[in-house]
Design an enzyme around this catalytic site. Sequence first.
Site, PDB file in Angstrom:
ATOM      1  N   GLY A  97       0.783  -1.227   0.000  1.00  0.00           N
ATOM      2  CA  GLY A  97       0.000   0.000   0.000  1.00  0.00           C
ATOM      3  C   GLY A  97       0.811   1.271   0.000  1.00  0.00           C
ATOM      4  O   GLY A  97       0.262   2.350  -0.072  1.00  0.00           O
ATOM      5  N   CYS A  98       2.149   1.177   0.117  1.00  0.00           N
ATOM      6  CA  CYS A  98       2.955   2.385   0.246  1.00  0.00           C
ATOM      7  C   CYS A  98       4.235   2.233  -0.538  1.00  0.00           C
ATOM      8  O   CYS A  98       4.906   1.212  -0.435  1.00  0.00           O
ATOM      9  CB  CYS A  98       3.264   2.675   1.710  1.00  0.00           C
ATOM     10  SG  CYS A  98       4.361   4.079   1.954  1.00  0.00           S
ATOM     11  N   GLY A  99       4.597   3.259  -1.278  1.00  0.00           N
ATOM     12  CA  GLY A  99       5.801   3.176  -2.092  1.00  0.00           C
ATOM     13  C   GLY A  99       6.992   3.894  -1.518  1.00  0.00           C
ATOM     14  O   GLY A  99       8.050   3.926  -2.136  1.00  0.00           O
TER      15      GLY A  99
END
Length: 271
Positions: A97-99
Site C-alpha cells: 500500500g505504500c511506495g
Amino acid sequence: MNAAYKWLPPIEHLVEEAAAAISINGINYAVMMVTPDNIEDFAIGFLFSEAIIQHDHDVHDIQITPSDNGFIVEVTISNRCLYALNSKKRRLVGATGCGICGVEAIEHALPQLSILPITRPIDITDVESLKQRITDSQIKAQQSGAIHAALGLTAQGDIIACREDIGRHNALDKLIGMLLRQTTTTQETSCNTLLITSRCSSELIHKAVLFGANNLISLASPSQLAVKLALQYNLNIIHIPKYSAPIYYSNYDAHFDVNRLSLSSIGEINV
C-alpha cells in the site's frame, strides 16, 4: 451454522502476492510485495523510479531465483550507477500500500525533479469507450479482482500497454520498466500518457515526472499533494470520475500561480 457458508473454498482465483528481495551488485536493497509476473519490467521500472538507473541499458543483467516465500531478484548495474545506489543509503521493506516506506530522509521521499515543458492535456473525447478499453486490458482483474493496473497511451488515446499488480506503485513501475525496455537511445517512446486505475498520490506523480510523461490519468481522485506536485512540474493530471466528466488539473493556458496553492485548501482546478 449456515449451510451456505464455504469452509476452505478454492483460492486459485485470488490475486497472487509474493516477496521480491532485490539486490543490486550484491547489495541487499529492498524487499517488495508484488504480483509475481513481469518481474524484469518491475525491476527496471523500480530502479528507474528510485533514480538508481537512467536507462534500460544501465542494467547489465537480471537473475530471478525462486525462494520459499517468494523470489530473489539479483540485478547487476553499471559502475557509474553505483554512486546513486550508495547515496541512497536505503534498506526498504515495502508493503503493497505504500511506495516510500523506509526512506531515511524526507528529501528522498520528495526529491527535486526536472520541470517538464508545459503541454496541452490529452483530449479525452469518449470517456465510456476509454473505460471499456481499460477494462478489456485488465486480464488479471477479470480473473481475480483486488488488483491495480497501469496503462500506457499514445497521444491519440490508444492503449499500447498494460501492467497489473497488487501494489499500485508496482503496477506503474512494471509499465515504466516495460516502456524503457522497448525504447532505444535513438528512438524515444511514443507513450506520453500514463493511466492508473488506483488513487493518485505523490509517489505516482514522482514516477510519472521521472519518466517524462505529459499526462497522468487517474480513475480515482488525486490527493492535494499530488496535484500540487504535478502542477509544480507541469504534469497534467486528468481525473476521470465514475459518473461525471473528466477533471483537468493543468498549467496549460491556466490563469493562476501554482505557488498560491495551499495543501489544506486546494480545490478542483478545471482547465
